[in-house]
Design an enzyme around this catalytic site. Structure first.
Site, PDB file in Angstrom:
ATOM      1  N   GLY A 303       0.813  -1.209   0.000  1.00  0.00           N
ATOM      2  CA  GLY A 303       0.000   0.000   0.000  1.00  0.00           C
ATOM      3  C   GLY A 303       0.847   1.260   0.000  1.00  0.00           C
ATOM      4  O   GLY A 303       1.921   1.327  -0.604  1.00  0.00           O
ATOM      5  N   SER A 304       0.389   2.268   0.724  1.00  0.00           N
ATOM      6  CA  SER A 304       0.987   3.604   0.647  1.00  0.00           C
ATOM      7  C   SER A 304       2.401   3.696   1.189  1.00  0.00           C
ATOM      8  O   SER A 304       3.083   4.710   0.979  1.00  0.00           O
ATOM      9  CB  SER A 304       0.094   4.610   1.379  1.00  0.00           C
ATOM     10  N   THR A 305       2.880   2.682   1.902  1.00  0.00           N
ATOM     11  CA  THR A 305       4.266   2.722   2.371  1.00  0.00           C
ATOM     12  C   THR A 305       5.247   2.658   1.207  1.00  0.00           C
ATOM     13  O   THR A 305       6.442   2.929   1.390  1.00  0.00           O
ATOM     14  CB  THR A 305       4.553   1.563   3.350  1.00  0.00           C
TER      15      THR A 305
END
Length: 581
Positions: A303-305
């Site tokens: 995801g956004s990491t």
């Protein structure tokens, strides 16, 4: 009156014996003696080795002299695993006088000491044709002494070693465990089984049918004890990280969770914890869910990491700067027929603002200025799609498909963490590129004497710029505000990824992530947290995973003696920004 008998008058005795018969009898006797002599010569001279081997098979035994398995130590020399003497109980069933009332009473005491039912013990001793049967292995030595004191005929014991794990559940997935044969089965016990196990010695003896040693034969070969292995793990950090992870998993009624703590300068893993866990020396009724080292063996869409990695690649091209404007209006974008959305319409953002607000639209627009090859090379360089070079069994390589197969929408989704997969360990290591001025360094589970030489991926300027963006993301107005900690500046990125089951995404199931570093200007630790399927209250990484990051970072830096670098009170607004899915 005694009647005299004249033997010469007997027709049988008076008959003459043929000479050939006498010669035949003498010849047969001579032949018999020759046969006996030949047999004796064969047994004593020509076939001597064979008969000695047969005798040895029946009475000679090679006793193994077990080596003492090496210890597993943490970075400060504290024991994580060690071997202690143990008593293993065996029996010759036919020699146990089970009908004797006195023996029956002793057998009941034996069953009680073994924590067995009398019926279970009787079943072990049921087959009287057996000359050897294990009753129970690796008992505490004092229990063995009590059993020895019972002096039951036919019940014997052998000295062995068993492993003890003082840290229990918190360090179980790191240390692993051995089986009853003292062979490593999981974790570092398996990875360094040869070094820890040493080499067993031997002693050749003659035994009687009761299994008692009558005499020694030949020279004794002494055992070579195993080596001690010193890990990079800090048992205090490990315990604290496990405790905070466990509390958060239970609070949000999640399925599981993992946390990795790495020394940002050396790549040494200071902690690697998973929940649920298990007690290494009490493994009855365990499931694969408890045994699995999720932080290393399981892979997920991050995801956004992933967004800081994408931004780092973009900054390195020179096409973008932290202040470059990115228009995310109206909060969604169409890529070859697929719509990518943000949770809000953030309007005009800078590149730094894209990280702060975790904008999928902004990251997608930035990725459209990159080639698939540039993104793939950047992702590969920081370790995605590659098996971690770490001394640990089962480390997963994750998934990163060749860039030539990427479609435009896949390139867009990969820029914010969908369409590729990585383990929590890989995610942690990838952030070393920001902590070490653009160099990515290898991870290790063993204590290092000197920092490794990193591989340059980004410039020092790019690494510093991304660190400042991570600080914004963890500050007021960012998605990871709850990652802030007392006395230390932090930077990091939250992530909330839909959970994929099969080929589809499961409705209402998410994984919450947070990966970050601290202090921001001179990072000393990198911490990554993953909580699987939080179901109570929230599922966002900034809410579920970030608080674990905060507490673990604060405690770890204090244990490392790092001086505080910011004001004491964290600044957290009432309604933190939620990242886009």
């Amino acid at each position: 009156m005694t009647r005299s008998v004249l033997y010469t008058s007997s027709p049988l005795l008076a008959s003459k014996t043929p000479l050939w018969r006498s010669k035949m009898i003498v010849a047969m006797l001579a032949l018999g003696f020759v046969g006996l002599g030949a047999r004796a010569a064969y047994v004593q001279v020509f076939g001597n080795a064979f008969f000695q081997r047969q005798g040895e098979v029946r009475f000679a035994r090679t006793l193994e002299l077990p080596a003492n398995r090496g210890r597993i130590l943490d970075r400060n020399g504290l024991i994580l695993a060690s071997s202690v003497p143990a008593a293993s109980i065996w029996a010759i069933p036919e020699d146990v006088e089970k009908e004797d009332p006195e023996v029956q009473g002793k057998l009941k005491q034996l069953a009680k000491l073994l924590e067995m039912t009398p019926a279970a013990l009787d079943a072990k001793l049921a087959d009287e044709d057996k000359t050897f049967v294990w009753i129970q292995r690796q008992l505490d030595w004092d229990i063995g002494e009590q059993i020895k004191a019972l002096a039951i005929k036919g019940i014997y014991q052998r000295k062995e070693y068993k492993r003890q794990y003082p840290e229990g559940e918190p360090a179980a997935h790191v240390v692993g465990f051995t089986n009853v044969e003292d062979q490593g089965q999981e974790g570092m016990e398996l990875a360094f089984n040869k070094e820890l196990g040493g080499k067993a010695g031997s002693r050749r003896v003659i035994k009687d049918r009761m299994g008692r040693v009558v005499e020694g034969v030949g020279e004794e070969v002494p055992p070579m004890d195993g080596q001690d292995i010193q890990l990079s793990i800090d048992s205090k950090v490990q315990y604290f990280a496990y405790q905070k992870l466990r509390d958060q998993v239970e609070k949000f009624k999640a399925k599981a969770g993992s946390v990795v703590v790495m020394d940002a300068r050396t790549g040494e893993l200071l902690a690697l914890a998973n929940y649920p866990s298990y007690v290494p020396d009490k493994r009855k009724n365990l499931t694969g869910e408890q045994l699995r080292n999720r932080a290393i063996t399981d892979v997920f869409e991050p995801g956004s990491t992933m967004k800081p990695i994408t931004i780092g690649i973009a900054l390195e091209t020179g096409k973008f700067k932290p202040e470059t404007p990115i228009d995310t209006t109206p909060g969604r974008i169409n890529v070859t027929g697929s719509t990518i959305s943000d949770t809000h319409n953030y309007g005009l953002l800078t590149v730094a603002g894209v990280i702060q607000k975790s904008s999928n639209v902004g990251t997608t627009k930035i990725s459209q200025s990159l080639t698939a090859q540039q993104m793939w090379e950047g992702f590969s360089a920081v370790g995605f799609g590659q098996k971690p070079q770490i001394s640990f069994p089962g480390a997963a390589s994750g998934r990163l498909r060749p860039y030539k197969t990427w479609r435009p929408v896949e390139q867009a989704t990969m820029s914010y963490g969908y369409g590729l997969s990585a383990s929590l360990l890989q995610m942690t290591r990838s952030y070393t590129v920001f902590a070490n001025d653009g160099r990515v360094i290898p991870a290790t589970m063993l204590k290092r004497d000197e920092p490794p030489v990193g591989v340059p991926i980004f410039s020092e300027r790019t690494a510093n710029q991304v660190r400042q963006m991570l600080a914004l993301a963890a500050g007021p107005g960012g998605t990871g505000q709850k990652a802030q900690t007392v006395g230390y500046s932090v930077g990091g990125k939250s992530g909330t990824a839909r959970k994929q089951i099969g080929k589809n995404y499961a409705a209402g199931k998410y994984r919450a992530w947070f990966t970050g570093l601290a202090p921001v200007d001179k990072p000393r630790v990198i911490v990554a947290v993953m909580v699987d399927e939080p179901s109570a209250g929230s599922f966002y990484g900034g809410t579920v995973a970030a608080p674990v990051f905060s507490e673990v970072v604060q405690q770890t830096l204090r244990l490392m003696g790092v001086q505080p670098d910011v004001a004491v009170v964290p600044q957290i607004v009432a309604n933190p920004v939620e990242e886009s899915l």
